[in-house]
Enzyme design. Structure first.
Site, PDB file in Angstrom:
ATOM      1  N   TRP A   1      -3.751  -1.562  -1.487  1.00 22.77           N
ATOM      2  CA  TRP A   1      -3.691  -3.091  -2.349  1.00 22.77           C
ATOM      3  C   TRP A   1      -4.178  -4.178  -0.900  1.00 22.77           C
ATOM      4  O   TRP A   1      -3.340  -4.687  -0.788  1.00 22.77           O
ATOM      5  CB  TRP A   1      -2.320  -3.626  -2.566  1.00 22.77           C
ATOM      6  CG  TRP A   1      -2.499  -4.592  -3.806  1.00 22.77           C
ATOM      7  CD1 TRP A   1      -3.071  -4.425  -4.934  1.00 22.77           C
ATOM      8  CD2 TRP A   1      -1.839  -5.624  -3.004  1.00 22.77           C
ATOM      9  NE1 TRP A   1      -2.345  -5.638  -5.486  1.00 22.77           N
ATOM     10  CE2 TRP A   1      -2.084  -6.803  -4.300  1.00 22.77           C
ATOM     11  CE3 TRP A   1      -1.434  -6.606  -2.696  1.00 22.77           C
ATOM     12  CZ2 TRP A   1      -1.537  -8.185  -4.744  1.00 22.77           C
ATOM     13  CZ3 TRP A   1      -1.091  -7.397  -2.417  1.00 22.77           C
ATOM     14  CH2 TRP A   1      -1.115  -8.583  -3.904  1.00 22.77           C
TER      15      TRP A   1
ATOM     16  N   GLU B   1      -0.655  -9.950 -17.912  1.00 19.62           N
ATOM     17  CA  GLU B   1      -0.861  -8.506 -16.979  1.00 19.62           C
ATOM     18  C   GLU B   1      -2.319  -7.778 -17.297  1.00 19.62           C
ATOM     19  O   GLU B   1      -2.718  -6.769 -16.618  1.00 19.62           O
ATOM     20  CB  GLU B   1      -0.108  -7.744 -15.604  1.00 19.62           C
ATOM     21  CG  GLU B   1       1.072  -7.423 -16.712  1.00 19.62           C
ATOM     22  CD  GLU B   1       2.316  -6.509 -15.799  1.00 19.62           C
ATOM     23  OE1 GLU B   1       3.220  -6.527 -16.392  1.00 19.62           O
ATOM     24  OE2 GLU B   1       1.557  -6.397 -14.639  1.00 19.62           O
TER      25      GLU B   1
ATOM     26  N   LYS C   1       3.020  -9.550 -20.076  1.00 21.22           N
ATOM     27  CA  LYS C   1       2.758  -8.519 -20.178  1.00 21.22           C
ATOM     28  C   LYS C   1       1.184  -8.508 -21.139  1.00 21.22           C
ATOM     29  O   LYS C   1      -0.080  -7.962 -20.028  1.00 21.22           O
ATOM     30  CB  LYS C   1       3.699  -7.539 -22.038  1.00 21.22           C
ATOM     31  CG  LYS C   1       4.736  -7.235 -21.353  1.00 21.22           C
ATOM     32  CD  LYS C   1       5.233  -5.834 -19.990  1.00 21.22           C
ATOM     33  CE  LYS C   1       5.181  -6.426 -19.199  1.00 21.22           C
ATOM     34  NZ  LYS C   1       6.486  -6.417 -18.700  1.00 21.22           N
TER      35      LYS C   1
ATOM     36  N   CYS D   1       0.606  -1.057  -0.196  1.00 24.13           N
ATOM     37  CA  CYS D   1       0.094  -0.126   0.335  1.00 24.13           C
ATOM     38  C   CYS D   1       0.585   1.065   0.085  1.00 24.13           C
ATOM     39  O   CYS D   1       1.846   0.957   0.176  1.00 24.13           O
ATOM     40  CB  CYS D   1      -0.616   0.077   1.353  1.00 24.13           C
ATOM     41  SG  CYS D   1      -1.671  -1.300   1.152  1.00 24.13           S
TER      42      CYS D   1
ATOM     43  N   HIS E   1       6.606 -31.961 -24.721  1.00 21.87           N
ATOM     44  CA  HIS E   1       6.064 -32.576 -24.077  1.00 21.87           C
ATOM     45  C   HIS E   1       5.220 -32.022 -23.349  1.00 21.87           C
ATOM     46  O   HIS E   1       4.364 -32.310 -21.771  1.00 21.87           O
ATOM     47  CB  HIS E   1       7.589 -31.607 -22.728  1.00 21.87           C
ATOM     48  CG  HIS E   1       8.866 -33.080 -23.973  1.00 21.87           C
ATOM     49  ND1 HIS E   1       8.846 -33.588 -24.094  1.00 21.87           N
ATOM     50  CD2 HIS E   1      10.253 -31.851 -24.365  1.00 21.87           C
ATOM     51  CE1 HIS E   1      10.751 -33.595 -24.647  1.00 21.87           C
ATOM     52  NE2 HIS E   1      11.072 -32.321 -24.942  1.00 21.87           N
TER      53      HIS E   1
ATOM     54  N   GLU F   1       8.340 -12.740 -21.455  1.00 19.54           N
ATOM     55  CA  GLU F   1       8.253 -11.328 -21.171  1.00 19.54           C
ATOM     56  C   GLU F   1       6.486 -11.108 -21.614  1.00 19.54           C
ATOM     57  O   GLU F   1       5.903 -10.201 -20.861  1.00 19.54           O
ATOM     58  CB  GLU F   1       9.166 -10.590 -21.286  1.00 19.54           C
ATOM     59  CG  GLU F   1       9.079  -9.245 -21.054  1.00 19.54           C
ATOM     60  CD  GLU F   1       8.493  -8.460 -19.294  1.00 19.54           C
ATOM     61  OE1 GLU F   1       8.830  -9.686 -18.356  1.00 19.54           O
ATOM     62  OE2 GLU F   1       7.782  -7.424 -20.144  1.00 19.54           O
TER      63      GLU F   1
ATOM     64  N   LYS G   1       2.228  -1.619  -8.689  1.00 22.66           N
ATOM     65  CA  LYS G   1       3.525  -1.199  -9.398  1.00 22.66           C
ATOM     66  C   LYS G   1       5.057  -1.674  -8.544  1.00 22.66           C
ATOM     67  O   LYS G   1       5.996  -2.191  -8.716  1.00 22.66           O
ATOM     68  CB  LYS G   1       3.589   1.054  -9.488  1.00 22.66           C
ATOM     69  CG  LYS G   1       5.063   0.883 -10.043  1.00 22.66           C
ATOM     70  CD  LYS G   1       5.042   0.163 -11.648  1.00 22.66           C
ATOM     71  CE  LYS G   1       6.520   0.840 -12.199  1.00 22.66           C
ATOM     72  NZ  LYS G   1       6.509  -0.410 -13.320  1.00 22.66           N
TER      73      LYS G   1
ATOM     74  N   ASN H   1       1.524   0.286   5.709  1.00 22.22           N
ATOM     75  CA  ASN H   1       1.665  -0.715   4.527  1.00 22.22           C
ATOM     76  C   ASN H   1       2.491  -2.087   5.301  1.00 22.22           C
ATOM     77  O   ASN H   1       3.152  -1.705   5.982  1.00 22.22           O
ATOM     78  CB  ASN H   1       2.292   0.098   3.530  1.00 22.22           C
ATOM     79  CG  ASN H   1       3.535  -0.515   2.675  1.00 22.22           C
ATOM     80  OD1 ASN H   1       2.714  -1.833   2.281  1.00 22.22           O
ATOM     81  ND2 ASN H   1       4.848  -0.039   2.162  1.00 22.22           N
ATOM     82  N   GLY H   2       1.860  -3.267   4.292  1.00 23.03           N
ATOM     83  CA  GLY H   2       2.797  -4.202   5.291  1.00 23.03           C
ATOM     84  C   GLY H   2       1.900  -5.017   5.397  1.00 23.03           C
ATOM     85  O   GLY H   2       0.673  -4.772   5.366  1.00 23.03           O
TER      86      GLY H   2
ATOM     87  N   ARG I   1       1.543   2.120  -5.668  1.00 21.60           N
ATOM     88  CA  ARG I   1       1.607   0.703  -4.365  1.00 21.60           C
ATOM     89  C   ARG I   1       0.325   0.208  -4.806  1.00 21.60           C
ATOM     90  O   ARG I   1      -0.426  -1.184  -3.552  1.00 21.60           O
ATOM     91  CB  ARG I   1       1.679   1.453  -3.404  1.00 21.60           C
ATOM     92  CG  ARG I   1       3.294   2.037  -3.432  1.00 21.60           C
ATOM     93  CD  ARG I   1       3.836   2.864  -2.720  1.00 21.60           C
ATOM     94  NE  ARG I   1       3.889   1.955  -1.640  1.00 21.60           N
ATOM     95  CZ  ARG I   1       5.572   1.614  -1.635  1.00 21.60           C
ATOM     96  NH1 ARG I   1       6.803   2.331  -2.405  1.00 21.60           N
ATOM     97  NH2 ARG I   1       5.806   1.065  -0.471  1.00 21.60           N
TER      98      ARG I   1
HETATM   99  O1  M6R Z   1      10.296  -3.011  -9.048  1.00 20.24           O
HETATM  100  P1  M6R Z   1      10.725  -4.993  -9.428  1.00 20.24           P
HETATM  101  O2  M6R Z   1      11.160  -5.020 -10.525  1.00 20.24           O
HETATM  102  O3  M6R Z   1      12.154  -5.585  -8.363  1.00 20.24           O
HETATM  103  O4  M6R Z   1       9.068  -5.051  -9.149  1.00 20.24           O
HETATM  104  C1  M6R Z   1       9.660  -6.823  -9.650  1.00 20.24           C
HETATM  105  C2  M6R Z   1       7.277  -7.681 -10.201  1.00 20.24           C
HETATM  106  O5  M6R Z   1       6.538  -6.773  -8.997  1.00 20.24           O
HETATM  107  C3  M6R Z   1       7.436  -6.983 -12.002  1.00 20.24           C
HETATM  108  O6  M6R Z   1       8.181  -6.836 -12.608  1.00 20.24           O
HETATM  109  C4  M6R Z   1       6.367  -6.881 -12.092  1.00 20.24           C
HETATM  110  O7  M6R Z   1       6.390  -8.624 -12.772  1.00 20.24           O
HETATM  111  C5  M6R Z   1       5.590  -6.607 -13.427  1.00 20.24           C
HETATM  112  N1  M6R Z   1       4.014  -5.842 -12.816  1.00 20.24           N
HETATM  113  C6  M6R Z   1       5.439  -6.573 -14.828  1.00 20.24           C
HETATM  114  O8  M6R Z   1       5.497  -5.820 -16.084  1.00 20.24           O
END
Ligand code: M6R
Length: 605
Positions: free
Chosen positions: A74, A485, A482, A2, A501, A478, A600, A98-99, A27
């Site tokens: 969050w 998400e 993308k 958060c 496999h 990757e 984020k 936060n936590g 966050r």
């Molecule tokens: O801030 P960070 O690079 O440590 O974050 C790691 C992941 O949470 C981050 O890359 C996440 O997978 C992204 N939303 C992907 O687009």
């Protein structure tokens, strides 16, 4: 995870709290809330959903008060609704957190047994009620201190008090907390970015520490409540801006910034006249490095996996990679001659930060590749390699991924050269090729119109697959990450050779399958794997840098990216996949910059 903010001022604080909360929305954006003190009354306003909603509420019924706290959530404990939104207040105190309080159920039972009632399903409310109880016999600071002793888990807290209307108390264990200073105004915030529009003078709380702010001063205390002094840092200026400018979304702005961010990154590390890489002061003598271990989460993990192929190709060093949430719980045999590299955009990811702490506790020197240089991970590392991507706001990481790849590639070249794994001619050739990268990225972006057409193939798809071999495999992962998400469409990234496999069973008529086939040593093999998919009805979307390969009728859609060097193809193949995910999300009307259920910066386990 958060975001929290607190402001003690000589003027009303609600507008600045809202502005900071907007910056902290990366966050969490399930709900938002604010509490200010007016005439010795805690005035709490909350909403489910975005800060925008909270702003509307405040517009209709303004909150006065020169002291206040705010929160973006969050959800971890309890659904995202108004009741569970922070702040959590009693008659006496209001708390933002936060936590995660890991022993909240236990504490709840004890408090309920005393007849104390709970309003929400959150873990945070135990903090509010414990402080309220402690205040019956103690002053605010002692009450908070006594409460913290009872808590297990992680937290950054901001607390205001009905009867002590000029103070905010902040506390930290595990989750980050910054303190900012200004004239007749002081702040706490989950990060320096939230405070940056108000101040560039910052201190950071370490684990176990507390702070007490008034508008005029800030006092710090250690874990035994002994007063301590803190260094005040001046934040660096950062070129890239935190607004969307001419773009519709932060994500597309960040995709389009990549030729510049990669260029800046290369310029930071590569001496243009001497064609040499300025990476010095290795934490371990490069000749003596036994193994490289790369650790990250999500997209950062995918950059680690790509780098593994580079290190294996160019150096004689053994490489391991790990997902931080796994690394931190494994029974590892630490070796001081291993180079442990932590990769993170935010530098605040809880699992990555915890994995780094474990290394530190085992007296291991650590290196981090980060974007936010004021972050916890950067501050706790022995050696920091910044990616110079500028602020990244879109939840889906794009320019940070390319920045991570660029820095890891540069580090790989430097290590290979100083260890004499490659000769000078090869080194200079790779450095020269690297400098061509920004222009090639620009060319990739120009194919956006074609990618838009490709995106249409996904509108009614049930799922999708991304295939690649060698260093294209992490790019397939990757690309799938993308798409998942951003557009909530199931996507699997797979090494193309692994399809037979099991995953081949998923292929049915019309399933979109993205095949990444750069002109490297895997090309022919990838084409064979593609044929196996075609034979089963998969709809092929083919991405290559091979000028010679003619696209045949079995390929539904083909796209060419420029070719510089086989080693750099993973970087260039990434661009169409980022744009693809963006355009599929647009077509499906998804919230591009703030996908559902995500945040984020992932500051909880
Ligand atoms: O801030 P960070 O690079 O440590 O974050 C790691 C992941 O949470 C981050 O890359 C996440 O997978 C992204 N939303 C992907 O687009």
């Amino acid at each position: 995870m958060c975001g929290i903010i607190g402001i003690a001022s000589n003027k009303p604080v609600s507008i600045n709290i809202i502005n900071s909360l907007k910056k902290l929305e990366y966050r969490g954006y399930d709900s938002a809330g604010i509490a200010t003190l007016t005439d010795n009354t805690i005035n709490e306003k909350k909403c489910s959903g975005r800060v925008e909603e909270l702003e509307k509420i405040l517009f209709k019924t303004p909150s006065n008060g020169n002291i206040g706290i705010g929160h973006v959530r969050w959800a971890t404990h309890g659904v995202p609704n108004i009741t569970n939104a922070h702040p959590h207040s009693s008659e006496q105190v209001s708390v933002v957190h936060n936590g995660i309080i890991e022993n909240s159920d236990e504490i709840k039972k004890e408090l309920k047994a005393k007849g104390i009632k709970f309003k929400s399903q959150t873990d945070t409310e135990v903090v509010t009620l414990l402080i309220t109880e402690a205040l019956k016999e103690n002053k605010p600071l002692e009450s908070v201190f006594k409460t913290l002793k009872k808590l297990k888990g992680s937290f950054a807290l901001g607390i205001i008090f009905k009867n002590f209307s000029n103070i905010i108390i902040g506390a930290r264990r595990g989750s980050p907390l910054a303190v900012g200073y200004s004239k007749e105004e002081n702040y706490i915030g989950s990060d320096s970015y939230a405070l940056k529009s108000m101040t560039n003078k910052i201190s950071y709380l370490e684990d176990g520490e507390l702070c007490l702010l008034t508008k005029d001063e800030v006092s710090f205390y250690d874990e035994r409540l002994k007063k301590i002094n803190k260094k005040i840092l001046t934040l660096s200026e950062n070129g890239s801006s935190a607004d969307k400018g001419e773009y519709k979304h932060f994500m597309v702005k960040e995709i389009f910034e990549q030729p510049d961010t990669v260029k800046e990154c290369i310029e930071e590390y590569v001496d243009s006249s001497k064609k040499n890489i300025n990476i010095l002061n290795f934490p371990i003598d490069p000749q003596k490095i036994n193994k490289i271990i790369l650790i990250g989460c999500g997209t950062a993990y995918n950059s680690c996996l790509t780098a593994k192929y580079w290190f294996e190709e160019l150096t004689s060093i053994d490489v391991e990679i790990d997902i931080a949430s796994e690394f931190r719980y494994r029974n590892l045999k630490f070796n001081a001659k291993n180079l442990y590299i932590f990769v993170s955009q935010s530098g605040e990811t809880a699992d990555t930060a915890a994995a780094l702490d474990i290394c530190k506790k085992n007296n291991i020197k650590t290196c981090s590749v980060v974007n936010v240089i004021e972050s916890t991970i950067a501050r706790n590392s022995d050696w920091v390699l910044p990616i110079h991507a500028g602020i990244e706001i879109g939840v889906a990481s794009t320019k940070a991924f390319l920045g991570q790849l660029t820095v890891l590639y540069i580090l790989c070249l430097k290590l290979a050269f100083v260890r004499k794994d490659i000769d000078e001619k090869t080194y200079v050739k790779h450095v020269t090729n690297l400098k061509k990268l920004p222009d090639a990225i620009k060319k990739c972006i120009k194919s956006e119109n074609n990618v838009q057409l490709m995106a249409k193939e996904f509108i009614s798809a049930k799922g999708s697959m991304f295939l690649g071999r060698g260093p294209s495999f992490p790019i397939a992962l990757e690309g799938a990450l993308k798409l998942k998400e951003l557009s909530y469409l199931h996507a699997e990234g797979y090494p193309a050779g692994e399809m037979k496999h099991g995953p081949l069973a998923l292929i049915e008529e019309g399933l979109p399958v993205i095949v990444l086939a750069p002109m490297d040593k895997y090309f022919e093999k990838t084409i064979s794997n593609m044929q196996e998919v075609i034979a089963r009805g998969g709809k092929i979307l083919f991405i290559t840098d091979n000028k010679k390969e003619s696209l045949n009728e079995n390929i539904r859609f083909g796209l060419r990216v420029p070719h510089i060097d086989n080693l750099l193809s993973p970087i260039l193949l990434t661009l169409p996949l980022q744009m693809l995910a963006y355009h599929v999300a647009l077509l499906k009307n998804c919230d591009v910059d703030k996908p559902r259920n995500l945040a984020k910066s992932v500051t909880v386990e």
